[in-house]
Design an enzyme around this catalytic site. Structure first.
Site, PDB file in Angstrom:
ATOM      1  N   ASP A 104       0.832  -1.206   0.000  1.00 18.04           N
ATOM      2  CA  ASP A 104       0.000   0.000   0.000  1.00 18.04           C
ATOM      3  C   ASP A 104       0.869   1.259   0.000  1.00 18.04           C
ATOM      4  OD1 ASP A 104      -2.251  -1.573   0.082  1.00 18.04           O
ATOM      5  OD2 ASP A 104      -2.406  -1.496   2.273  1.00 18.04           O
TER       6      ASP A 104
HETATM    7  N1  URA Z   1      -1.255  -6.039   3.659  1.00 18.31           N
HETATM    8  C1  URA Z   1      -1.764  -4.785   3.689  1.00 18.31           C
HETATM    9  O1  URA Z   1      -2.825  -4.562   4.253  1.00 18.31           O
HETATM   10  N2  URA Z   1      -1.089  -3.808   3.087  1.00 18.31           N
HETATM   11  C2  URA Z   1       0.119  -3.991   2.490  1.00 18.31           C
HETATM   12  O2  URA Z   1       0.704  -3.041   1.971  1.00 18.31           O
HETATM   13  C3  URA Z   1       0.644  -5.290   2.464  1.00 18.31           C
HETATM   14  C4  URA Z   1      -0.071  -6.302   3.054  1.00 18.31           C
END
Ligand code: URA
Length: 237
Positions: A104
């Site tokens: 993310d």
């Molecule tokens: N899980 C998430 O919620 N976000 C990420 O960036 C990676 C794994």
């Protein structure tokens, strides 16, 4: 003269994986010396044959593999419709590379970038159970019973998800948890915690496929040969 199967030639040109390259051939999008190829067993002489995909000439490239310790505020796509900076912008190379899987915008930590579609598929295909270790900060102390629920499985969007390992407290604080996931569904860690009523305040991927983010945030390095062969040995069929 070097003869290689048409799908291998395409994947080594950084187009896509070998499996997806076969689809391109079957769709009639590939020509060799001006003729459409539909036979998947067709071999290309990489020294002299002229191979085109959708009318554009392609040629095999050297494979590149980078490990980036991703900072916050970058997207893990090759280009962003909102024109935000991407992880690819941080790597100095003229070759077309792409991130393996996704993190993310506000997640930090280990992400691999490559132009090797097969390697990327190996790491992201759910059947290979590639471990991702995350350090998570949540809004309230984790309950022991919720650790057990994570290990047995909780439902996110109707599908069961599990952590393979949950270690807490970290730093003597029950709001800091280390989790190991073996799947890469979007927002998986946030949704797992969300399913039990926790909010993830920060998320850092410590390692991916056993490869640790052992460099400062925002920096990258080339993957070592033994890291690449280790991944293929551990997760290749
Ligand atoms: N899980 C998430 O919620 N976000 C990420 O960036 C990676 C794994």
């Amino acid at each position: 003269m070097t003869q290689i199967r048409i799908n291998k030639f395409l994947s080594e040109s950084g187009i896509t994986s070998r499996r997806k390259s076969e689809e391109l051939v079957l769709q009639g999008r590939v020509t060799v010396n001006g003729k459409v190829i539909s036979d998947l067993a067709f071999k290309v002489d990489s020294d002299k044959d002229k191979v085109f995909l959708d009318g554009e000439k392609i040629s095999p490239k050297k494979h590149l593999y980078f490990l980036l310790n991703k900072p916050k505020g970058l997207v893990t796509t090759t280009n962003d419709e909102k024109n935000r900076k991407t992880v690819v912008d941080l790597i100095q190379t003229k070759e077309k590379i792409f991130p393996v899987g996704r993190l993310d915008y506000d997640t930090t930590g280990a992400i691999i970038l490559t132009n090797d579609g097969d390697f990327s598929n190996l790491l992201t295909h759910p059947k290979h159970n590639v471990p991702r270790i995350y350090e998570v900060k949540i809004d309230r102390p984790l309950l022991e019973e919720d650790k057990e629920k994570f290990l047995h499985g909780v439902f996110i969007k109707g599908l069961k998800g599990k952590f393979k390992q949950v270690i807490f407290p970290l730093k003597n604080n029950r709001k800091y948890v280390s989790v190991t996931a073996v799947e890469g569904r979007n927002h998986f860690v946030k949704n797992m915690f969300g399913a039990l009523g926790y909010t993830v305040l920060s998320l850092n991927r410590k390692s991916f496929a056993g490869i640790e983010a052992d460099i400062p945030i925002g920096q990258y390095r080339v993957l070592r040969k033994e890291e690449i062969s280790g991944v293929i040995e551990n997760y290749g069929q």
